[in-house]
Motif scaffolding. Sequence first.
Motif, mmCIF file in Angstrom:
data_model
loop_
_atom_site.group_PDB
_atom_site.id
_atom_site.type_symbol
_atom_site.label_atom_id
_atom_site.label_comp_id
_atom_site.label_asym_id
_atom_site.label_seq_id
_atom_site.Cartn_x
_atom_site.Cartn_y
_atom_site.Cartn_z
ATOM 1 N N ASP A 1 0.659 -1.165 0.141
ATOM 2 C CA ASP A 1 -0.100 -0.041 0.068
ATOM 3 C C ASP A 1 0.811 1.330 -0.088
ATOM 4 O O ASP A 1 0.474 2.161 -0.854
ATOM 5 C CB ASP A 1 -0.798 -0.128 1.326
ATOM 6 N N ARG A 2 1.848 1.341 0.806
ATOM 7 C CA ARG A 2 2.596 2.414 0.983
ATOM 8 C C ARG A 2 4.096 2.191 0.753
ATOM 9 O O ARG A 2 4.653 1.218 1.538
ATOM 10 C CB ARG A 2 2.541 3.062 2.324
ATOM 11 N N LEU A 3 4.893 2.627 -0.009
ATOM 12 C CA LEU A 3 6.257 2.665 -0.256
ATOM 13 C C LEU A 3 6.937 3.868 -0.195
ATOM 14 O O LEU A 3 6.572 5.002 -0.367
ATOM 15 C CB LEU A 3 6.345 2.210 -1.647
ATOM 16 N N GLU A 4 8.399 3.762 0.060
ATOM 17 C CA GLU A 4 9.317 4.918 0.163
ATOM 18 C C GLU A 4 8.567 6.193 1.236
ATOM 19 O O GLU A 4 7.941 5.677 2.416
ATOM 20 C CB GLU A 4 9.481 5.566 -1.025
ATOM 21 N N LYS A 5 8.964 7.356 0.777
ATOM 22 C CA LYS A 5 8.383 8.250 1.870
ATOM 23 C C LYS A 5 6.895 8.393 1.866
ATOM 24 O O LYS A 5 6.136 8.301 2.903
ATOM 25 C CB LYS A 5 8.983 9.717 1.487
ATOM 26 N N CYS A 6 6.365 8.482 0.667
ATOM 27 C CA CYS A 6 4.731 8.953 0.883
ATOM 28 C C CYS A 6 4.285 8.382 -0.388
ATOM 29 O O CYS A 6 3.465 9.016 -0.779
ATOM 30 C CB CYS A 6 4.432 10.326 0.860
ATOM 31 N N PHE A 7 4.630 7.220 -1.026
ATOM 32 C CA PHE A 7 4.125 6.817 -2.418
ATOM 33 C C PHE A 7 3.131 5.766 -1.937
ATOM 34 O O PHE A 7 3.245 4.980 -1.126
ATOM 35 C CB PHE A 7 5.164 6.014 -3.296
ATOM 36 N N TRP A 8 1.955 6.124 -2.552
ATOM 37 C CA TRP A 8 0.752 5.145 -2.130
ATOM 38 C C TRP A 8 0.333 4.505 -3.592
ATOM 39 O O TRP A 8 0.018 5.011 -4.565
ATOM 40 C CB TRP A 8 -0.307 6.238 -1.812
ATOM 41 N N ASN A 9 -0.184 3.161 -3.329
ATOM 42 C CA ASN A 9 -0.536 2.393 -4.429
ATOM 43 C C ASN A 9 -1.974 2.147 -4.405
ATOM 44 O O ASN A 9 -2.645 1.166 -5.090
ATOM 45 C CB ASN A 9 0.215 0.989 -4.306
ATOM 46 N N GLY A 10 -2.843 2.678 -3.599
ATOM 47 C CA GLY A 10 -4.143 2.640 -3.411
ATOM 48 C C GLY A 10 -5.236 2.516 -4.611
ATOM 49 O O GLY A 10 -5.607 1.477 -4.728
ATOM 50 N N ILE A 11 -4.848 3.195 -5.369
ATOM 51 C CA ILE A 11 -5.705 3.283 -6.892
ATOM 52 C C ILE A 11 -5.172 2.391 -7.726
ATOM 53 O O ILE A 11 -5.795 1.617 -8.594
ATOM 54 C CB ILE A 11 -5.750 4.703 -7.270
ATOM 55 N N ASN A 12 -3.784 2.202 -7.813
ATOM 56 C CA ASN A 12 -3.164 1.067 -8.647
ATOM 57 C C ASN A 12 -3.703 -0.319 -8.201
ATOM 58 O O ASN A 12 -3.754 -1.229 -9.098
ATOM 59 C CB ASN A 12 -1.637 1.241 -8.380
ATOM 60 N N GLN A 13 -3.712 -0.424 -6.829
ATOM 61 C CA GLN A 13 -4.093 -1.595 -6.446
ATOM 62 C C GLN A 13 -5.600 -1.881 -6.958
ATOM 63 O O GLN A 13 -6.059 -3.145 -7.144
ATOM 64 C CB GLN A 13 -4.171 -1.908 -5.082
ATOM 65 N N LEU A 14 -6.436 -0.963 -6.917
ATOM 66 C CA LEU A 14 -7.835 -1.066 -7.586
ATOM 67 C C LEU A 14 -7.923 -1.461 -8.998
ATOM 68 O O LEU A 14 -8.752 -2.107 -9.548
ATOM 69 C CB LEU A 14 -8.604 0.226 -7.167
ATOM 70 N N ARG A 15 -7.311 -0.608 -9.601
ATOM 71 C CA ARG A 15 -7.416 -0.654 -11.147
ATOM 72 C C ARG A 15 -6.346 -1.360 -11.688
ATOM 73 O O ARG A 15 -6.440 -1.817 -13.028
ATOM 74 C CB ARG A 15 -7.199 0.827 -11.824
ATOM 75 N N GLY A 16 -5.149 -1.916 -11.189
ATOM 76 C CA GLY A 16 -4.261 -2.804 -11.757
ATOM 77 C C GLY A 16 -3.425 -2.305 -13.011
ATOM 78 O O GLY A 16 -3.180 -1.029 -12.984
ATOM 79 N N GLY A 17 -3.266 -3.016 -14.004
ATOM 80 C CA GLY A 17 -2.808 -2.707 -15.266
ATOM 81 C C GLY A 17 -3.374 -1.646 -16.012
ATOM 82 O O GLY A 17 -3.035 -1.238 -17.314
ATOM 83 N N GLN A 18 -4.643 -1.220 -15.552
ATOM 84 C CA GLN A 18 -5.562 -0.331 -16.425
ATOM 85 C C GLN A 18 -5.227 1.127 -15.959
ATOM 86 O O GLN A 18 -5.564 2.081 -16.513
ATOM 87 C CB GLN A 18 -7.052 -0.405 -16.113
ATOM 88 N N SER A 19 -4.482 1.277 -15.211
ATOM 89 C CA SER A 19 -4.242 2.553 -14.345
ATOM 90 C C SER A 19 -2.660 3.129 -14.261
ATOM 91 O O SER A 19 -1.834 2.362 -14.257
ATOM 92 C CB SER A 19 -4.713 2.594 -13.015
ATOM 93 N N ASN A 20 -2.568 4.312 -14.560
ATOM 94 C CA ASN A 20 -1.072 4.901 -14.122
ATOM 95 C C ASN A 20 -1.617 6.226 -12.781
ATOM 96 O O ASN A 20 -1.582 7.234 -13.140
ATOM 97 C CB ASN A 20 -0.953 5.889 -15.409
ATOM 98 N N SER A 21 -1.682 5.234 -11.768
ATOM 99 C CA SER A 21 -2.326 5.979 -10.675
ATOM 100 C C SER A 21 -1.309 5.897 -9.389
ATOM 101 O O SER A 21 -1.997 5.830 -8.286
ATOM 102 C CB SER A 21 -3.644 5.829 -10.376
ATOM 103 N N GLY A 22 -0.092 5.805 -9.633
ATOM 104 C CA GLY A 22 0.758 5.810 -8.306
ATOM 105 C C GLY A 22 0.543 7.354 -7.567
ATOM 106 O O GLY A 22 0.692 8.118 -8.532
ATOM 107 N N CYS A 23 0.348 7.317 -6.483
ATOM 108 C CA CYS A 23 0.116 8.529 -5.804
ATOM 109 C C CYS A 23 1.552 8.973 -4.778
ATOM 110 O O CYS A 23 2.138 8.150 -4.228
ATOM 111 C CB CYS A 23 -0.934 8.891 -5.166
ATOM 112 N N LEU A 24 1.791 10.339 -4.732
ATOM 113 C CA LEU A 24 2.286 10.666 -3.557
ATOM 114 C C LEU A 24 1.512 11.483 -2.618
ATOM 115 O O LEU A 24 0.526 12.714 -3.095
ATOM 116 C CB LEU A 24 3.432 11.821 -4.036
ATOM 117 N N VAL A 25 1.368 11.269 -1.556
ATOM 118 C CA VAL A 25 0.306 11.647 -0.581
ATOM 119 C C VAL A 25 1.053 12.440 0.601
ATOM 120 O O VAL A 25 2.020 12.013 1.272
ATOM 121 C CB VAL A 25 -0.379 10.568 0.159
#
Length: 357
Positions: A277-301
């Motif tokens: 779910d969370r990587l490095e300082k504030c990288f968030w995979n929440g939307i990537n996990q929902l949409r998988g290979g359909q999405s370019n939605s890695g987030c910084l929070v």
Amino acid sequence: MPVEINGLLNHNISSETHPLPFDTFEPEGIARMARLHDEWGYDKVLIANASIMPDNFTIAGFVAAQTKRLGVMLAHRPGFVPPTMAARMLATLDRLMPGRVGVHIITAASDEETQADGDYQTKVERYDRAREYIGLLRRMWTEAAPFDHAGKWFRFNGGFAAVKPAAPIPVYFGGMSPAALAVAGECCDMFATLSDTVEGMTEVVGKVRAEAAKHGRTPRFLMSIRIIMARTEETAWARADGIRDIVAANMGKLATNTPAAKADGFRRTEALAGRGDRLEKCFWNGINQLRGGQSNSGCLVGTPEQLADALMDYYAAGVSAFILRGFDPVEDVIAIGRDLAPLLRAKVAEHDLQTPS
């Protein structure tokens, strides 16, 4: 090196949290978003291209009429328009908005999509064609007299552009396959990627620089990433959770492109989502996990300061251009331009002042 801060311009005002049917076409929405990006200091907006989308050259001309300083990054597929004609189209646009045009050469995410427009070349063939195409664009923009060409993919006599760009048009290029990396190293001014961690971008930068070194070239790097921002860290993460809930509820309304998920870049995104779910300082995979290979939605929070610090880690890794966008298609454009972009630009300027060239 100055940081380039870009946005994304769609043909309607829509997002995963505010979905509209894909075929909704909003001229006033395009004009509004162009003016907002212009007002809030973005350098360019990416105008995408796909087999079913509205024509982005036409949209770019409309954007030029709505703005004073904003540039456009036109996604463009080699071979659908002859390189002689595309060179004149891009040069004409650049003269209408001097020095504000970039071209993002894309070869499509799947064979299925290119076949919808009658192109039956394989992915490797499309990359090979792109190499020749980019070289011809540059010749058309610089040759002082008509010239002939007989190559593997294109042949013409007396190709010429009476109109030349106001400034050299930068060529953006992406793709994670070996064929894509080879063409990128040889041809691109800016290598563009989907969202990734700092660790991942360090790997990508290294691969592309190694390919570019074979040709004595030093491309820059652009990464697209989503931003979720609030005044406090706690509020930012609460907002992220709320966005995930809204996107989950909207999944049935969101467009899917299963063939695109086969592309190396999107497979990389799907693998990244599986790391947690969370990587490095504030990288968030929440939307990537929902949409998988359909999405370019890695987030910084985080807060603006936290986000600027996280983006500086990418800058230190070699990324000097970003596409930054949130999930509210209007308010996040304003917030990123108002609260994050000036802070990031200041940090980059301070960094460059302190770092010997």
